[in-house]
Design an enzyme around this catalytic site. Structure first.
Site, PDB file in Angstrom:
ATOM      1  N   SER A 664       0.813  -1.221   0.000  1.00  0.00           N
ATOM      2  CA  SER A 664       0.000   0.000   0.000  1.00  0.00           C
ATOM      3  C   SER A 664       0.841   1.263   0.000  1.00  0.00           C
ATOM      4  O   SER A 664       0.310   2.359  -0.181  1.00  0.00           O
ATOM      5  CB  SER A 664      -0.934   0.001   1.219  1.00  0.00           C
ATOM      6  N   LYS A 707      -5.867   5.126   8.377  1.00  0.00           N
ATOM      7  CA  LYS A 707      -4.699   5.849   7.880  1.00  0.00           C
ATOM      8  C   LYS A 707      -4.946   7.357   7.860  1.00  0.00           C
ATOM      9  O   LYS A 707      -4.096   8.146   8.297  1.00  0.00           O
ATOM     10  CB  LYS A 707      -4.337   5.341   6.490  1.00  0.00           C
TER      11      LYS A 707
END
Length: 802
Positions: A664, A707
């Site tokens: 990611s 996040k």
């Protein structure tokens, strides 16, 4: 100035609208004020049409092997659904047969199993107990009757006359030989006679030797006759006992004939009962002593005890499974599927240093009590008892329940065991477990698919349709009522559904993790009660979420403190070449949180390509390694069409000391490399997440909410500037379900979330310059490096392989 205008324009076009930051359910979407105004949900779970259809099929198929395995995440309501659905099916079923164990008169170590229609086993037990009492009464009456006494005397007279005749013949023979015969406690004694009286020792010694020899010879002959007569008399006595025993057996049988005849008529349609009663009739006649009572003789001193002991087991009925109180088919949810709990056991009693048992000590297991119905077990609990799983497979394949003492070989003391007759099995097993366990069994156990042919798969989420929204509200109404909680205001209900979408990871769906949802319902009601409110408001729900996070966020807060005081270096302002903020997700137990990481890249002359420092130090997982290799593919495809890349580069997550995995951050690492190659600064107030393919297309990632929130809280701690934000893949917009405080800050313009589709869009937002400009600088730098490298190679200062 032009650079700033270009960057601002792109940011505005790629900024995620406030309406898409969270779920879109509003309080006004509900036509009621509180959940008190709606109906409770009638179904146990909702939004599981696939699972409902599969379970409906599996429960209705009667053929062997069509047992069910319920697969799904923990907390999705599998157990509650299974119990409710099976109970519903069982209500329309019939109560199966009762089972009992009885004494096996031919093979006592193998008790017999007899079945009866539901509720009749207990009646049979009572019937046999009454029969035993009647047998005792009739037997004692028969043995005390004048008829029996007359026959007994006749038998005695017949055999006494024979014995007396033998004795008379013996006496006459001895008399003819001038000997007398006397009975003593030690046996028969022969004595020589003279003139009708015994010869004394002195007289015998005074006799001539020839007469002594003759007398001794006659004595031996007489003793031989005495021995023969004693044998004949003993034979007569045995014949007397046999005839007496036959007489008692005949009298006992005649005394109970009518009793058994009545029962044989009563159970004429049960062949196994008829066989048992016939054998019992014979056994009662053979063992009449158990019913005649004690006659007070010394040999019968312990008779009452022996009679009670034998009759308490020999003629008892062990009602093994009793369905007398059951309506419909049985349903058993065995929460501890150990071997004995599933298959039953034979209990033992200590007796003079050994262990003994009998058929009255056979106890049923869950398979016996659920036989003819449904058995529910948890897969994890069952597999924790390996022997249970092995025997369950064998039992389901053979369709016979066998009770065995599997630990008998390991017993420390000797045991007198029994082997009860097997009972036919007809049960539908419903096993509940995780997808992981299902796939393990399917892969490694060849018998698994033969006995669990129906997979019932529970989804982790459901479509956020109008029907499911209404069901969700009805579910909240039912749960609050059943749990004694406060009703929910529609505002709190809307926020709860949006929280459910966050759990599902998709704004278009609702989560089926009902355990997590009910947990928030309980805690929201608690905080409402603490505030002395009458209903749960949105503020109470938010407080419950905040308190729940606070209980688990100690590590996350400590990391943010370390970032704020500079221990962990993360910049949230300014521009730096070759440096960018990447985002990772950490998990401690059931709590997930995002953490920003500084990612740096260095590019320099050489041909070694991209060096992954984490991989070189064995701190990089396979997926992270793959992401770095994809970057090499992108750079070569983009900038090495005319000549090879003349660079070496190193990329690393700064200040990380544990394993890094996942791709990611691959786009983030690529931005850092492009920044280093172009010598263009990256805005440190922007964090990035997203993977990239070799064509430069941004791909979605997981944990997007955590996040974003992780970087927001770091920026808030260091000071929000209004320029900070996070770049995410455009595919992840539908996954957004940000916390209320983060979403509100974004709406006020204090923080931002942007979505991108390509590397070009991302680099423009991070640098404020066009992608063409950045790529031109990269190309120019690479050409310079290539020429410099070729010159060094020509001079011999650098080898072509370096």
């Amino acid at each position: 100035m032009e650079r700033e205008r270009r960057g601002d324009g792109l940011k505005q076009s790629r900024q995620v609208p406030a309406a898409q930051l969270r779920g879109d359910i509003k309080a006004d979407d509900f036509p009621f004020e509180t959940t008190n105004e709606i109906e409770s949900l009638s179904d146990v779970v909702f939004g599981q049409k696939r699972a409902e259809r599969a379970s409906e099929f599996g429960l209705k198929v009667k053929q062997p092997g069509y047992n069910l395995f319920l697969v799904g995440p923990s907390g999705s309501g599998k157990s509650a659904y299974a119990l409710a659905k099976v109970t519903e099916m069982a209500e329309d079923g019939q109560a199966p047969n009762d089972w009992c164990y009885v004494y096996n008169f031919e093979s006592p170590d193998h008790p017999l199993a007899i079945s009866f229609p539901a509720g009749q086993a207990a009646q049979f037990k009572q019937t046999i107990e009454t029969l035993i009492k009647d047998i005792e009464r009739n037997a004692r009456a028969a043995f005390a009757s004048e008829e029996f006494e007359k026959k007994r005397k006749s038998v005695h007279k017949t055999f006494n006359d024979q014995a007396e005749e033998i004795w008379k013949q013996l006496e006459q023979y001895a008399k003819d030989q001038n000997f007398g015969v006397e009975k003593t406690q030690q046996g028969y004694l022969t004595v020589p006679l003279r003139f009708g009286r015994p010869i004394s020792k002195e007289e015998f010694k005074a006799m001539p030797e020839a007469e002594q020899d003759e007398l001794n010879q006659k004595g031996k002959e007489v003793e031989a006759e005495v021995t023969e007569a004693a044998r004949r008399i003993e034979l007569v006595e045995r014949q007397l006992e046999e005839e007496y025993d036959k007489l008692k057996k005949k009298m006992a049988r005649e005394a109970v004939n009518d009793l058994f005849a009545a029962l044989l008529d009563l159970y004429a349609d049960n062949e196994k009962v008829l066989t048992y009663l016939t054998k019992m009739h014979d056994d009662v006649s053979e063992n009449y002593r158990l019913f005649q009572g004690s006659d007070g003789s010394e040999e019968n001193f312990l008779f009452p005890f022996v009679e009670s002991k034998v009759r308490s087991t020999r003629y008892q009925v062990n009602v093994f499974v009793d369905r007398s109180k059951l309506t419909g088919a049985p349903v058993v949810f065995e929460t501890n599927p150990s071997y004995h709990n599933l298959f039953g056991k034979v209990e033992y009693r200590g007796s003079f240093g050994s262990m003994s048992t009998d058929f009255t000590m056979i106890k049923p297991g869950a398979l016996h009590t659920s036989n003819g119905g449904y058995l529910i077990v948890q897969a994890a609990e069952l597999l924790a008892n390996p022997l249970s799983w092995i025997m369950l497979k064998r039992t389901l394949k053979t369709r016979q329940i066998r009770i065995e003492n599997v630990l008998e070989e390991q017993a420390l003391v000797s045991t007198a065991g029994i082997k009860p007759e097997e009972i036919p099995l007809d049960v539908k097993v419903v096993m509940i477990g995780s997808a992981h366990l299902y796939h393990l069994l399917a892969q490694w156990d060849e018998d698994f698919h033969k006995i669990f042919k129906v997979k019932v798969e529970f989804d982790t989420d459901m479509e956020k349709s109008a029907e499911h929204i209404q069901d969700f509200a009805s579910f909240v109404k039912r749960y609050t009522e059943e749990s004694g909680l406060l009703p929910f205001h529609r505002g709190a209900l809307a926020s709860l559904m949006n929280y459910s979408s966050r759990l599902a990871g998709d704004q278009r769906k609702l989560s089926t993790r009902f355990h997590d949802i009910t947990k928030i319902i309980v805690e929201s009601s608690f905080w409402a009660e603490q505030a002395e409110a009458l209903v749960v408001e949105e503020a109470h729900l938010r407080q419950a979420l905040d308190e729940q996070e606070y209980r688990s966020s100690r590590i996350a807060e400590r990391i943010r403190e370390m970032i704020a005081d500079g221990t962990l270096m993360v910049d949230t302002e300014g521009e730096v070449v070759g440096q960018i903020n990447g985002l990772a997700v950490l998990q401690t137990g059931d709590y997930m949180f995002g953490q920003p990481h500084r990612i740096t890249a260095q590019t320099y002359l050489g041909r070694k390509g991209i060096l992954n420092i984490e991989r070189e130090t064995s701190l990089s997982g396979q997926l992270h390694d793959k992401g770095l290799l994809i970057l090499s593919g992108y750079l070569n495809g983009k900038f090495a069409q005319e000549r090879p890349l003349p660079i070496s580069a190193s990329v690393t997550f700064e200040q990380t000391y544990s394993m890094i995995d996942g791709d990611s951050a691959s786009s983030t690492e690529l931005y850092a490399l492009l920044s280093s190659l172009s010598q263009t600064g990256i805005k440190q107030g922007i964090a990035v997440t997203g993977s990239v393919n070799q064509k430069g297309e941004i791909q979605p990632i997981g944990g997007v909410n955590e996040k974003i929130e992780g970087f927001f809280y770091v920026c808030a701690a260091k000071g929000l500037t209004g320029e900070q934000g996070v770049i995410i893949p455009h595919q992840n917009v539908k996954n957004l379900g940000l916390k209320a405080d983060v979403a509100e800050a974004i709406e006020r313009g204090q923080f931002h979330v942007w979505s991108v589709e390509t590397i070009e869009q991302g680099i423009e937002m991070l640098t404020g310059e066009s992608a063409e400009t950045i790529f031109a600088r990269v190309e120019q730098r690479l050409n310079q490096m290539f020429e410099r490298l070729k010159a060094l190679e020509r001079k011999g200062d650098v080898k072509p392989s370096d």
